[in-house]
Design an enzyme around this catalytic site. Structure first.
Site, PDB file in Angstrom:
ATOM      1  N   TYR A 153      35.794   3.172  27.092  1.00 27.84           N
ATOM      2  CA  TYR A 153      36.710   2.109  26.310  1.00 27.84           C
ATOM      3  C   TYR A 153      38.196   2.155  26.362  1.00 27.84           C
ATOM      4  O   TYR A 153      38.907   1.596  26.691  1.00 27.84           O
ATOM      5  CB  TYR A 153      36.165   2.251  24.831  1.00 27.84           C
ATOM      6  CG  TYR A 153      36.802   1.246  23.734  1.00 27.84           C
ATOM      7  CD1 TYR A 153      36.228  -0.168  23.966  1.00 27.84           C
ATOM      8  CD2 TYR A 153      37.864   1.402  22.957  1.00 27.84           C
ATOM      9  CE1 TYR A 153      36.717  -1.095  23.017  1.00 27.84           C
ATOM     10  CE2 TYR A 153      38.561   0.270  22.415  1.00 27.84           C
ATOM     11  CZ  TYR A 153      37.878  -0.876  22.238  1.00 27.84           C
ATOM     12  OH  TYR A 153      38.297  -1.881  21.373  1.00 27.84           O
ATOM     13  N   LYS A 157      40.522  -0.386  28.275  1.00 29.55           N
ATOM     14  CA  LYS A 157      41.711  -0.988  27.412  1.00 29.55           C
ATOM     15  C   LYS A 157      42.915  -0.877  28.126  1.00 29.55           C
ATOM     16  O   LYS A 157      43.824  -1.426  28.137  1.00 29.55           O
ATOM     17  CB  LYS A 157      41.708  -0.598  26.181  1.00 29.55           C
ATOM     18  CG  LYS A 157      40.393  -1.117  25.279  1.00 29.55           C
ATOM     19  CD  LYS A 157      40.488  -2.555  25.305  1.00 29.55           C
ATOM     20  CE  LYS A 157      39.606  -3.368  24.348  1.00 29.55           C
ATOM     21  NZ  LYS A 157      39.283  -4.675  24.574  1.00 29.55           N
TER      22      LYS A 157
HETATM   23  P1  NAP Z   1      32.760  -7.322  17.433  1.00 27.71           P
HETATM   24  O1  NAP Z   1      33.127  -7.771  16.058  1.00 27.71           O
HETATM   25  O2  NAP Z   1      32.131  -6.493  17.898  1.00 27.71           O
HETATM   26  O3  NAP Z   1      32.945  -9.062  17.975  1.00 27.71           O
HETATM   27  C1  NAP Z   1      32.760  -8.935  19.542  1.00 27.71           C
HETATM   28  C2  NAP Z   1      32.122  -9.816  20.163  1.00 27.71           C
HETATM   29  O4  NAP Z   1      31.902  -9.939  21.559  1.00 27.71           O
HETATM   30  C3  NAP Z   1      30.623 -10.196  19.630  1.00 27.71           C
HETATM   31  O5  NAP Z   1      30.497 -11.711  19.094  1.00 27.71           O
HETATM   32  C4  NAP Z   1      29.826 -10.002  20.826  1.00 27.71           C
HETATM   33  O6  NAP Z   1      28.645 -10.684  20.818  1.00 27.71           O
HETATM   34  C5  NAP Z   1      30.929 -10.662  21.845  1.00 27.71           C
HETATM   35  N1  NAP Z   1      30.323  -9.921  23.222  1.00 27.71           N
HETATM   36  C6  NAP Z   1      29.957  -8.727  23.725  1.00 27.71           C
HETATM   37  N2  NAP Z   1      29.879  -8.700  24.877  1.00 27.71           N
HETATM   38  C7  NAP Z   1      29.889 -10.086  25.342  1.00 27.71           C
HETATM   39  C8  NAP Z   1      29.778 -10.609  26.823  1.00 27.71           C
HETATM   40  N3  NAP Z   1      29.433 -10.042  27.789  1.00 27.71           N
HETATM   41  N4  NAP Z   1      29.908 -11.896  26.864  1.00 27.71           N
HETATM   42  C9  NAP Z   1      30.318 -12.830  25.870  1.00 27.71           C
HETATM   43  N5  NAP Z   1      30.527 -12.145  24.646  1.00 27.71           N
HETATM   44  C10 NAP Z   1      30.123 -10.785  24.361  1.00 27.71           C
HETATM   45  O7  NAP Z   1      34.337  -6.812  17.913  1.00 27.71           O
HETATM   46  P2  NAP Z   1      35.771  -6.907  17.355  1.00 27.71           P
HETATM   47  O8  NAP Z   1      35.839  -5.804  16.497  1.00 27.71           O
HETATM   48  O9  NAP Z   1      36.146  -8.339  16.864  1.00 27.71           O
HETATM   49  O10 NAP Z   1      36.578  -6.756  18.571  1.00 27.71           O
HETATM   50  C11 NAP Z   1      37.123  -7.850  19.424  1.00 27.71           C
HETATM   51  C12 NAP Z   1      38.012  -7.277  20.585  1.00 27.71           C
HETATM   52  O11 NAP Z   1      39.069  -6.612  20.012  1.00 27.71           O
HETATM   53  C13 NAP Z   1      37.266  -6.305  21.495  1.00 27.71           C
HETATM   54  O12 NAP Z   1      37.600  -6.715  22.833  1.00 27.71           O
HETATM   55  C14 NAP Z   1      37.529  -5.004  21.078  1.00 27.71           C
HETATM   56  O13 NAP Z   1      37.318  -4.023  22.040  1.00 27.71           O
HETATM   57  C15 NAP Z   1      39.099  -5.363  20.574  1.00 27.71           C
HETATM   58  N6  NAP Z   1      39.545  -4.343  19.628  1.00 27.71           N
HETATM   59  C16 NAP Z   1      39.007  -4.328  18.440  1.00 27.71           C
HETATM   60  C17 NAP Z   1      39.568  -3.399  17.353  1.00 27.71           C
HETATM   61  C18 NAP Z   1      38.817  -3.019  16.142  1.00 27.71           C
HETATM   62  O14 NAP Z   1      39.265  -2.149  15.215  1.00 27.71           O
HETATM   63  N7  NAP Z   1      37.880  -3.786  15.429  1.00 27.71           N
HETATM   64  C19 NAP Z   1      40.738  -2.440  17.673  1.00 27.71           C
HETATM   65  C20 NAP Z   1      41.191  -2.738  18.982  1.00 27.71           C
HETATM   66  C21 NAP Z   1      40.568  -3.420  19.776  1.00 27.71           C
HETATM   67  P3  NAP Z   1      27.414 -10.215  20.208  1.00 27.71           P
HETATM   68  O15 NAP Z   1      27.401 -10.222  18.676  1.00 27.71           O
HETATM   69  O16 NAP Z   1      26.170 -11.096  20.716  1.00 27.71           O
HETATM   70  O17 NAP Z   1      27.147  -8.617  20.849  1.00 27.71           O
END
Ligand code: NAP
Length: 252
Positions: A153, A157
């Site tokens: 990851y 990133k």
């Molecule tokens: P999340 O709640 O896990 O949501 C991610 C979404 O992406 C889910 O709806 C998932 O669908 C969808 N997804 C996964 N693989 C996919 C694909 N191949 N094609 C289309 N959609 C896909 O994640 P989040 O926490 O909101 O994170 C969103 C972004 O922010 C990510 O890039 C993550 O790495 C980044 N981020 C998050 C955090 C944090 O603390 N949460 C921190 C830094 C960065 P499914 O539900 O069907 O799997």
């Protein structure tokens, strides 16, 4: 141009940061395509946007599949108009210490974050360049600076930061900016899964994280949505190739 209804695409918009961002861009007056693996999951975000008076379209597509990406972008252009804003948000985690990390864990993370952002951006850029206006925002992370258990990851990133800077250089002359938002700890299903993996209650996990964050709280999806809204906005045209850490402090 500020009255134009621009079309935005948010990947991974079914929940978490993507859902909050899709709702925020719709509230900003954008017509928003919510892309997620399952159209039915994306539809729940679309229903909320519609109930809030916005315009949105649910699209089912795997961002790591070139054919599905091409079909999704064509559908958005046909139903909403040419996309002008792209938020590369879809993401997955497959955390493990390096010695336990499988090739599949590595490949899956690269496929979704890196290949997915590449395919989506490549498909959308022609619509942006022909309009002479575009905003690309990709979700990086404080993990890009290194994080135990996240070799895959963190690499992806950090890769998105290089991708962003290159897009800024290549596409700037067409009126297209590219920036990355690097969140710290945000309360979503992704951090909930991390808490489960380390065997901690989510509230305890959040409190432990908050104690280390200068503003003494964990982030919410709306914190990220607000930053994306600025970078996707009419007034941010001189900000390009930047990585904005949204982490309650300088890094995490
Ligand atoms: P999340 O709640 O896990 O949501 C991610 C979404 O992406 C889910 O709806 C998932 O669908 C969808 N997804 C996964 N693989 C996919 C694909 N191949 N094609 C289309 N959609 C896909 O994640 P989040 O926490 O909101 O994170 C969103 C972004 O922010 C990510 O890039 C993550 O790495 C980044 N981020 C998050 C955090 C944090 O603390 N949460 C921190 C830094 C960065 P499914 O539900 O069907 O799997």
């Amino acid at each position: 141009m500020s009255e134009t209804r621009r079309v935005a695409i948010v990947t991974g918009g079914a929940r978490g940061i993507g859902a909050a961002t899709a709702r925020r861009l719709a509230a900003d007056g954008r017509a928003v395509a919510v892309v997620d693996l399952k159209e039915s999951d994306a539809q729940s975000t679309v229903d909320r946007i519609t109930a809030e008076g916005g315009t949105a379209l649910a699209v089912g597509a795997d961002v790591s599949d070139a054919e599905q990406v091409a079909a999704a972008v064509a559908l958005v252009a046909e139903r909403l108009g040419p996309p002008a804003i792209l938020v590369n948000n879809a993401g997955v985690i497959r955390d493990n210490l390096l010695f336990k990390m499988s090739e599949d864990d590595w490949d899956t993370v690269m496929q979704v974050h890196l290949r997915g952002s590449f395919l989506m951006t490549r498909a959308v850029q022609e619509h942006m360049t022909s309009q002479g206006w575009g905003r690309i925002v990709s979700l990086s992370s404080t993990s890009a600076l290194g994080n135990r258990g996240q070799a895959n990851y963190a690499t992806a990133k950090a890769g998105l930061q290089g991708f962003t800077k290159t897009l800024a250089i290549e596409l700037g002359k067409f009126g297209v900016t590219a920036n990355a938002v690097a969140p710290g700890f945000i309360e979503t299903d992704m951090t909930r899964a991390t808490a489960e993996r380390v065997g901690m209650d989510f509230e305890e996990f959040k409190a432990a994280a908050a104690a280390q964050i200068p503003v003494r709280r964990t982030g919410r999806p709306e914190d990220i949505a607000a930053t994306v809204s600025f970078l996707a906005g009419e007034e941010s045209g001189f900000v390009s190739g930047q990585v904005i850490y949204v982490a309650g402090g300088p890094r995490d």
